[in-house]
Scaffold this motif. Structure first.
Motif, short mmCIF file in Angstrom:
data_model
loop_
_atom_site.label_atom_id
_atom_site.label_comp_id
_atom_site.label_asym_id
_atom_site.label_seq_id
_atom_site.Cartn_x
_atom_site.Cartn_y
_atom_site.Cartn_z
N ARG A 103 -12.89 -5.30 -9.62
CA ARG A 103 -12.77 -6.65 -9.68
C ARG A 103 -10.87 -6.95 -9.35
O ARG A 103 -10.77 -5.97 -10.65
N ILE A 104 -10.49 -7.35 -8.53
CA ILE A 104 -9.43 -7.72 -8.91
C ILE A 104 -8.43 -9.19 -9.29
O ILE A 104 -8.46 -8.72 -7.92
N TYR A 105 -8.16 -9.24 -10.03
CA TYR A 105 -7.93 -11.13 -9.97
C TYR A 105 -6.20 -11.49 -9.40
O TYR A 105 -6.08 -12.57 -9.24
N LEU A 106 -6.07 -10.85 -10.27
CA LEU A 106 -4.08 -10.47 -9.43
C LEU A 106 -3.73 -11.13 -8.46
O LEU A 106 -4.52 -10.16 -7.77
N PRO A 107 -3.47 -11.78 -7.79
CA PRO A 107 -3.11 -11.83 -6.01
C PRO A 107 -2.31 -10.73 -5.22
O PRO A 107 -2.13 -10.00 -5.88
N VAL A 108 -2.93 -10.45 -4.26
CA VAL A 108 -2.58 -9.35 -4.02
C VAL A 108 -0.92 -9.23 -3.30
O VAL A 108 -0.51 -8.51 -3.63
N SER A 109 -1.03 -10.82 -2.78
CA SER A 109 0.54 -10.83 -2.17
C SER A 109 1.56 -10.66 -3.68
O SER A 109 2.30 -10.13 -3.25
N GLU A 110 0.98 -11.24 -5.25
CA GLU A 110 1.71 -10.29 -6.75
C GLU A 110 1.57 -9.04 -6.66
O GLU A 110 2.90 -8.55 -7.20
N LEU A 111 1.15 -8.39 -6.73
CA LEU A 111 0.59 -7.02 -6.87
C LEU A 111 1.85 -6.37 -5.78
O LEU A 111 2.95 -5.39 -6.03
N GLN A 112 2.43 -6.89 -4.04
CA GLN A 112 3.28 -6.16 -3.53
C GLN A 112 4.52 -6.68 -4.13
O GLN A 112 5.31 -5.99 -3.75
N GLN A 113 4.77 -7.99 -4.30
CA GLN A 113 6.15 -8.86 -4.99
C GLN A 113 5.85 -7.63 -6.04
O GLN A 113 7.57 -7.34 -6.15
N PHE A 114 5.71 -6.87 -6.65
CA PHE A 114 5.86 -5.67 -7.74
C PHE A 114 5.93 -4.45 -7.86
O PHE A 114 5.77 -3.37 -8.40
N GLU A 115 5.25 -4.45 -6.19
CA GLU A 115 5.34 -2.93 -5.88
C GLU A 115 4.37 -2.36 -6.67
O GLU A 115 4.23 -1.51 -6.50
N VAL A 116 3.17 -3.05 -6.63
CA VAL A 116 2.11 -1.62 -7.74
C VAL A 116 0.80 -1.71 -6.90
O VAL A 116 0.57 -3.46 -6.04
N LYS A 117 0.16 -0.77 -6.45
CA LYS A 117 -0.60 -0.43 -5.55
C LYS A 117 -2.60 -0.91 -6.61
O LYS A 117 -2.55 -0.42 -7.87
N ALA A 118 -2.55 -1.54 -5.61
CA ALA A 118 -4.49 -1.80 -6.23
C ALA A 118 -5.07 -0.49 -6.96
O ALA A 118 -5.55 -0.68 -7.80
N GLN A 119 -4.67 0.59 -6.33
CA GLN A 119 -5.79 1.83 -6.67
C GLN A 119 -5.30 1.76 -8.50
O GLN A 119 -5.71 3.09 -8.60
N GLU A 120 -3.63 1.89 -8.06
CA GLU A 120 -3.29 2.25 -9.73
C GLU A 120 -4.06 1.09 -11.15
O GLU A 120 -4.47 2.22 -11.58
N ILE A 121 -4.07 0.02 -10.48
CA ILE A 121 -4.94 -1.04 -11.54
C ILE A 121 -6.32 -0.26 -11.48
O ILE A 121 -7.12 -0.30 -12.98
N LEU A 122 -6.44 0.15 -10.36
CA LEU A 122 -8.72 0.75 -10.21
C LEU A 122 -8.78 1.92 -11.05
O LEU A 122 -9.64 2.73 -11.57
N LYS A 123 -7.42 2.53 -10.96
CA LYS A 123 -7.27 4.43 -11.35
C LYS A 123 -7.92 4.36 -13.17
O LYS A 123 -7.55 3.51 -14.20
N ARG A 124 -9.22 5.64 -12.99
CA ARG A 124 -9.33 5.74 -14.56
C ARG A 124 -9.75 6.23 -15.75
O ARG A 124 -9.58 6.97 -16.93
N ASP A 125 -7.96 6.92 -14.92
CA ASP A 125 -7.28 8.20 -16.25
C ASP A 125 -5.96 8.06 -16.27
O ASP A 125 -5.37 7.19 -15.71
N THR A 126 -4.73 8.73 -17.33
CA THR A 126 -4.03 8.30 -17.51
C THR A 126 -3.24 8.28 -16.25
O THR A 126 -2.90 9.28 -14.94
N PRO A 127 -2.07 7.03 -16.68
CA PRO A 127 -1.94 6.34 -17.45
C PRO A 127 -2.61 5.21 -17.19
O PRO A 127 -1.97 4.24 -17.88
#
Length: 320
Positions: A182-206
């Motif tokens: 789950r990601i509750y941070l709005p998709v539009s705001e992830l895009q605004q800061f150029e953060v990809k959902a896959q990065e947040i869902l990643k389970r290893d470093t970093p």
């Protein structure tokens, strides 16, 4: 639905007491300082909220969970028609009229849980706000009524505060939610800061951390702080005492506080490093306690200056 052990052997009042206590939340201990009728009402309402929330958290089959939530919707209608069957509703209904608890309040909480079943992303902040309204704003409104609201503006305060607190929870639980997909941070705001959902869902470093992620979380934290300021500005003078007296005295709380901004900028490892679970759990407990600490409400000295976490912006990191 989850229930305490041997529920049939318990009175409705003991059932909700056990349900609230079993949650482990700091909120339960705040209830202990209320006068008995208000304490009974908030405990029963909180137990109801735990019941429907546990449906989502503890039921792995979404179809079964949806069926259980539909049962709860029918139970609300039956209870307000004079025929409650669940002990949580049996405990709540004798007190509902006294504190203006309406069917719509309970149905809104259930609707929020249904959203959790139906989606794992929010496209924009407006969508997230609606979700927060259902799962936190309405809860805040009911709580404010029970605590002794006398002014209509206090309802606005409760909703704004509920939004701020739910956003704080979302910030706190980014890593835990990610581990559940789950990601509750709005998709539009992830895009605004150029953060990809896959990065947040990643389970290893970093573990999802980057300068972009840091900027995104700073943005989230600053918005939450603004909302706390806005909420307290809305609280009428006439209701400050009632809302503050519902919460514990300073010497009856652990001295655990946390600075939200520090977390957003410096503690991503606590969120994303699964093997750091002990530190993460400790952080959660500290934030739960910090929710009741506030140092800048303009109220009489004899009234406890403890409400909700405006003071997160000033609190220190408490370790160990």
């Amino acid at each position: 639905m989850s229930t305490p052990a041997n529920p049939a052997a318990l009175s409705p009042q003991q059932y909700v007491q056990d349900k609230a206590a079993a949650s482990g939340s700091s909120f339960y201990y705040a209830f202990l300082f209320l006068p008995p009728p208000r304490r009974a009402a908030i405990t029963a309402f909180y137990a109801f909220c735990r019941e429907v929330d546990d449906v989502v958290d503890e039921t792995s089959d979404s179809g079964v969970a949806a069926t259980k939530l539909a049962w709860w919707q029918q139970e609300v209608h039956s209870a307000f028609a004079g025929k409650p069957s669940h002990p949580a509703m049996k405990a709540l209904m004798p007190l509902a009229a006294d504190y203006d608890i309406q069917p719509g309040h309970l149905l809104a909480v259930i609707e929020g849980c249904q959203i959790d079943l139906q989606q794992t992303r929010f496209l924009d902040y407006a969508g997230l706000q609606r979700y927060c309204h259902l799962v936190a704003g309405v809860v805040g409104e009911v709580a404010a009524n029970i605590f002794g609201r006398t002014e209509p503006e206090t309802t606005q305060y409760a909703h704004r505060l509920g939004l701020a607190m739910q956003l704080t929870n979302i910030i706190r639980d980014v890593g835990d939610d990610a581990r559940r997909g789950r990601i509750y941070l709005p998709v539009s705001e992830l895009q605004q800061f150029e953060v990809k959902a896959q990065e947040i869902l990643k389970r290893d470093t970093p573990w999802g951390y980057s300068n972009r992620f840091e900027a995104l979380m700073r943005f989230q934290a600053e918005r939450a702080h603004r909302l706390y300021d806005e909420a307290f500005a809305l609280l009428p003078e006439a209701d400050r005492r009632a809302q503050a007296e519902a919460l514990p005295k300073p010497d009856q709380l652990p001295e655990f506080t946390i600075k939200l901004q520090d977390w957003a900028e410096r503690r991503p490892d606590v969120l994303f490093k699964a093997e750091n679970k002990e530190s993460y759990d400790q952080w959660v407990k500290m934030l739960d306690s910090a929710r009741y600490y506030v140092d800048d409400l303009s109220i009489d000295d004899e009234v406890h200056k403890y409400a909700f976490p405006r003071a997160l912006s000033r609190a220190r990191w408490a370790s160990g």
